[in-house]
Write an enzyme that holds these catalytic residues in place. Structure first.
Site, mmCIF file in Angstrom:
data_model
loop_
_atom_site.group_PDB
_atom_site.id
_atom_site.type_symbol
_atom_site.label_atom_id
_atom_site.label_comp_id
_atom_site.label_asym_id
_atom_site.label_seq_id
_atom_site.Cartn_x
_atom_site.Cartn_y
_atom_site.Cartn_z
ATOM 1 N N ASP A 11 0.871 -1.180 0.000
ATOM 2 C CA ASP A 11 0.000 0.000 0.000
ATOM 3 C C ASP A 11 0.905 1.226 0.000
ATOM 4 O OD1 ASP A 11 -2.421 -1.401 0.116
ATOM 5 O OD2 ASP A 11 -2.306 -1.584 2.284
ATOM 6 N N ASP A 130 -13.624 -3.099 -1.289
ATOM 7 C CA ASP A 130 -13.407 -2.746 0.110
ATOM 8 C C ASP A 130 -14.767 -2.814 0.792
ATOM 9 O OD1 ASP A 130 -10.749 -2.291 -0.439
ATOM 10 O OD2 ASP A 130 -11.025 -0.143 -0.784
#
Length: 255
Positions: A11, A130
């Site tokens: 990330d 998500d």
């Protein structure tokens, strides 16, 4: 028997790998190219690079970092974050990505999935979801979030996974926002709900704290692959250690 894949996740924010909890309280975890090289050397099956603020900041993914990573690793590389058009995806593939991951843009324009699959093939198209559990829901339900988890959508995560598969997605990257970064285990219920509703591979993400957690989401959650970050970034365990643990429990892995 198909092997289960172990996939470290990078990330990236402002050119650095970061990690937080439930998409918040981010802390620096290192240089993305150095970590990519390390995970390749340690036997990772694939890598995922996510420019986690690109969509929120309305900018393009950092192509130069992707190019640098592609020069040092020779395993499949998935790149996501800020990809809005087929041309954006093409640019990442030309930069060295093997697959492209879309979340926000796909929710806003589902036909993007079909267009990308037609242009590059379904094997290149990963739809990232998500998902956050709907409080008090019975039976359990999960809501889709976009823009790096900051915007809730009135979309059921399991239903959206099914639609993405129908539109041509080759894989689902499924992240539990509730479990992310807490290292208390994956959301097995969410993973199983999605895995059993689609015929394409599902990558479980969010919550890895131990080898046992990975084993449980592969076996109970029916995941095809597991994504992890913290436990690898901070050397809490190694990729080969995870694979040996899984192999000892009759899970097919590539050693």
């Amino acid at each position: 028997m198909l092997t289960k894949r172990i996939i470290p996740c990078l990330d990236v924010k402002d050119g650095r790998v970061v990690k937080g909890k439930s998409f918040e309280s981010l802390r620096d975890s290192g240089d993305p190219v150095e970590l990519a090289q390390r995970y390749y050397d340690e036997g990772a099956d694939e890598l995922v690079f996510l420019d986690i603020t690109a969509s929120k900041e309305h900018r393009q993914t950092m192509a130069e970092v992707v190019e640098r990573i592609a020069h040092v690793v020779f395993i499949p590389l998935t790149v996501g974050g800020g990809l809005r058009t087929v041309e954006d995806m093409r640019r990442m593939l030309l930069s060295g990505a093997d697959k492209v991951s879309v979340n926000t843009a796909a929710v806003q324009n589902p036909d993007l999935i079909r267009c990308a699959a037609d242009r590059f093939g379904s094997q290149c198209v990963v739809v990232a979801i998500d998902a956050k559990r709907v409080a008090g829901s019975e039976p359990l339900r999960w809501q889709v979030h976009t823009y790096g988890g900051s915007v809730a959508r009135a979309i059921d995560a399991v239903e959206w996974a099914g639609r993405a598969a129908e539109l041509g997605a080759g894989e689902i990257l499924l992240t539990s926002m509730d479990a992310d970064g807490h290292k208390t285990g994956y959301d097995v219920h969410l993973t199983r709900a999605v895995s059993t509703s689609v015929s394409i591979p599902v990558i479980a993400s969010g919550g890895a704290g131990s080898a046992q957690d990975l084993y449980e989401v592969l076996e109970l959650g029916k995941a095809d692959a597991v994504l992890a970050a913290s436990i690898f970034h901070y050397r809490e365990t190694g990729i080969q250690d995870i694979k040996l643990f899984l192999q000892a429990r009759n899970v097919a892995v590539r050693l």
